[in-house]
Structures are given as structure tokens and as C-alpha cells.
Enzyme design. Sequence first.
Site, mmCIF file in Angstrom:
data_model
loop_
_atom_site.group_PDB
_atom_site.id
_atom_site.type_symbol
_atom_site.label_atom_id
_atom_site.label_comp_id
_atom_site.label_asym_id
_atom_site.label_seq_id
_atom_site.Cartn_x
_atom_site.Cartn_y
_atom_site.Cartn_z
ATOM 1 N N SER A 34 0.824 -1.216 0.000
ATOM 2 C CA SER A 34 0.000 0.000 0.000
ATOM 3 C C SER A 34 0.858 1.266 0.000
ATOM 4 C CB SER A 34 -0.906 0.006 1.232
ATOM 5 O OG SER A 34 -1.711 -1.147 1.230
HETATM 6 C C1 LIG Z 1 -3.390 -4.009 -0.534
HETATM 7 S S1 LIG Z 1 -2.925 -5.680 -0.310
HETATM 8 C C2 LIG Z 1 -2.294 -5.715 1.336
HETATM 9 C C3 LIG Z 1 -1.152 -4.762 1.572
HETATM 10 C C4 LIG Z 1 -0.275 -5.096 2.745
HETATM 11 N N1 LIG Z 1 -0.978 -5.097 4.014
HETATM 12 C C5 LIG Z 1 0.965 -4.228 2.834
HETATM 13 O O1 LIG Z 1 1.863 -4.609 3.591
HETATM 14 O O2 LIG Z 1 1.062 -3.171 2.189
HETATM 15 C C6 LIG Z 1 -4.511 -6.465 -0.143
HETATM 16 C C7 LIG Z 1 -4.432 -7.973 0.018
HETATM 17 O O3 LIG Z 1 -5.687 -8.449 0.477
HETATM 18 C C8 LIG Z 1 -5.812 -9.782 0.033
HETATM 19 N N2 LIG Z 1 -7.210 -10.251 0.180
HETATM 20 C C9 LIG Z 1 -8.260 -10.042 -0.676
HETATM 21 N N3 LIG Z 1 -9.371 -10.640 -0.210
HETATM 22 C C10 LIG Z 1 -9.028 -11.252 0.957
HETATM 23 C C11 LIG Z 1 -9.736 -12.054 1.915
HETATM 24 N N4 LIG Z 1 -11.035 -12.331 1.748
HETATM 25 N N5 LIG Z 1 -9.060 -12.522 2.991
HETATM 26 C C12 LIG Z 1 -7.732 -12.256 3.159
HETATM 27 N N6 LIG Z 1 -7.017 -11.515 2.288
HETATM 28 C C13 LIG Z 1 -7.643 -11.015 1.209
HETATM 29 C C14 LIG Z 1 -5.277 -9.747 -1.380
HETATM 30 O O4 LIG Z 1 -4.884 -11.036 -1.811
HETATM 31 C C15 LIG Z 1 -4.123 -8.739 -1.256
HETATM 32 O O5 LIG Z 1 -2.890 -9.408 -1.144
#
Ligand SMILES: C[S@@+](CC[C@H](N)C(=O)[O-])C[C@H]1O[C@@H](n2cnc3c(N)ncnc32)[C@H](O)[C@@H]1O
Length: 407
Positions: free
Chosen positions: A77
Site C-alpha cells: 500500500s
Molecule cells: C493491498 S494488499 C495488502 C497490503 C499489505 N498489508 C501491505 O503490507 O502493504 C490487499 C491484500 O488483500 C488480500 N485479500 C483479498 N481478499 C481477501 C480475503 N477475503 N481474505 C484475506 N485476504 C484477502 C489480497 O490477496 C491482497 O494481497
Amino acid sequence: MTDMTTNADEATRLRNEMIDELRNQGDITSPEVEAVMRKVPRDRFTPPGLALAEVYDPWSAVITKTSAHGVQTSSVSAPQVQGFMLEQAKIKPGMNVLEIGSGGLNAAYLAELVGPEGSVTTVDIDPEVTERAERLLLENGYDRVRVVTADAAEPVPGLGVADVILVTVGAWDIPPAWTHQLNPQGRLVVPLRTRGLTRSVAFVLDGDHLESESAKVCGFVPMQGATEHHEQLLLVAGTEEIGLRFDDGVPIKPSQLDDAVTTPRIETWTGVTIGRREPLATLQMHLAITVPGFCIMSVDAEKDSGIVAPTKLGFSLAAVSDDSFAYLVHRPSGDTDVEYGVHALGRHAQQLADNLTESLRDWAAHRRGGPVPVIRAYPASTPDDQIVGDRVIDKVHSRISLSWPAV
Ligand SMILES: C[S@@+](CC[C@H](N)C(=O)[O-])C[C@H]1O[C@@H](n2cnc3c(N)ncnc32)[C@H](O)[C@@H]1O
């Protein structure tokens, strides 16, 4: 000096500049968040080969995964968003924290904030993402972070009671697992989409419901899995030229707008002028609360025949009512401002244009420059008479209400 030390020096310099900028902008406000964001090297958690200037751009996410259909599904992010969400979460040493959506970097920040007495679990639905996050965390000395592959809409095994749940993926709903796993004195921070607008909301529990403490404009890749939700697209008059996007159900039958494109377009100017750099977050929320058929209009540039003339083809705040639709436009006013206006089409275009004009003027008179709306999340079974709010939006697992704080 070797190339590696020069690079590390340059990364440290850019990281410190980035933090200075985020402090000046008010996105980082506490010494604790500032210290961890200065300490953990973001460039060790982004894909190799990326220019350091991109890694340390305060406003940009680094995309790490795109689906076969071109949809971005994972990222590290943007520093600004990571900074203000960590501030919203108010993490203290010793806390038990759940991060939903992994990437490695934010979990490393969390591990630093909770310290040796605390614990961090990070969960991602995508095994490729958890494999990468786990490897990067281990390589950088964060071996106490527990990395789990699961759909985080369900309870996370072995988590216990979380003091903070920090959701780092765009959510349309609040699954019961999040409130069930939360310490009653805890905090849920979640990028929540209501009526097409996403706000990072810091929620605390208040009896039977969650109540917002703060809300910040942001954008995120959407949740996948059991709580995945797609907006509905109404193509005006069945053509692919003008699309009206509804996030919480379409309030009219699409065929009701078939004749709207054959009526002359009404164009009115409201006298409401806004500085080009003035934040529009409360204006967007005001329309989402007060205008019943609120939606977002986008026009396909290749099919644009001039039926509508928005200021920006891809995004206009808009509304429908019966057989008519309308959207907001703006034009220059002096050197620094723009004046807002309304274009409307359909048999009741004038009435709809008048409603939107009144709503804009009401915002300018009462809400402009003021606090953001209070957002409450109730269980889906909550009856109407137990919900406080000016507008209630029904999701699958929750009922979200929006209301203006008393002024
Ligand atoms: C923006 S990224 C996370 C960024 C991270 N926290 C960082 O260190 O910057 C969003 C993540 O949410 C995950 N995601 C989407 N739906 C999800 C769900 N139902 N449960 C868990 N993770 C999920 C995606 O696979 C993606 O890797």
C-alpha cells in the site's frame, strides 16, 4: 564505497524525506508511527529492480499482483495510507493485532509497534501473497509474525481476542467474524465502501454496534472470497456509452431511462464555488447521504457522442430519479476556484437538477470545512427503529448508517 552502500544511503535519504512529507501533511502524527516507518526499509519489501524514487513516492502503492483479467489484486500500500491507518489503529506495545491482507511491510511495522510482548497475525487469501510475505518477513528478521493463508471473512484459527484488526483490503461489508474476534475495548480499522465511496474507518464497539472514531479517503484493491461484492452497472438507454455505477443496489428499472437521452439537456450553475485544492470528501458524503438515487457516472471515451458533457469522462457524482438522471460538472471561476453546476436529462430533469442544486448549496452552507460524517455498523438483523443515522445502507452481514454530527 560499494554500490550497495550507496543504494542503502539513498534509500534512507528518500525514506526520511518521505516521512518528513507525511508528517507535514498530517498523515503521520505520532512519534511511534514515525519511528517505525523511518526504521523499516520499504525497499526490502517491494519487488526488486523498482526505482527507489517509485518505492518512496509517499502517495503511490506498488502493485505486486494483477489477475489474468487485468484487475489489480495485491500491492504494497501507499506510504500515506499505511501511515494514517497505523495512526487510526492506535497500536500499543503488548497488543494482539490481526492484519487482513498481507504484503510483509505493514506486518513488519505492526511487529515493531507491538514489540516483543505483543503478537501479530497477518492473513491473506492468496497463497502466492502469503509465501512472498512470509519470506520477506523472515529475511528481514520478523520471524515472530504469524502468516496465515485463509479467507479472512471467516474467524482466523488460533487468533484469540484481537486488540486491533487492521483490514488492508477494500471491504464492502463487515462480516460477523471481525466483531466476534475483537476485544470489546478494541479497534477495527477498515477501508469500507458505501455508496461507491471508500473511507478508511476506525471503528470502536458501542454496545450492539460499531461507531466511527475517524474516517479518511482512500482506495484499495477489493476483497475476494465469501464477501466479494461487485457494483452494478446501469447502461443508459442500453448503449455502452453512459454507465451509472451503483454500489448498493439500483433503485430504478434500467428501461426507465430509455427516453432520457432524447430530451434536451438542462444545464444549471449553482453559484457554489470551490477552491481547486479544497478537499471534496464531505461534499461526496453529503450527496451520498442526502440524494436518494446517488451513483457514479462514467462515459466510454470511444463511444462518447456528446449526449452528456461531464467535466471528467471517467468519474462524475450523479443521481437517478424515476425517468431522469443528472450529474455534477464544474467550470473555472477566477484563477483558483471552480463553480459547480448540474446537467440533467429526462422528463423530470428540472426537478432532479433542483434537488442536486439544493443539496450542493446545503453542503456549502452547513457542511463545508466541517467534520466528516459518523459511520455506524449494525448487525444485519437490527430493526430500523434501533438505527441512528440519516441514511441506512443494507449490506449482507451489516446495516451501515451515515449521519452528520450535530454542529
Ligand atoms: C493491498 S494488499 C495488502 C497490503 C499489505 N498489508 C501491505 O503490507 O502493504 C490487499 C491484500 O488483500 C488480500 N485479500 C483479498 N481478499 C481477501 C480475503 N477475503 N481474505 C484475506 N485476504 C484477502 C489480497 O490477496 C491482497 O494481497
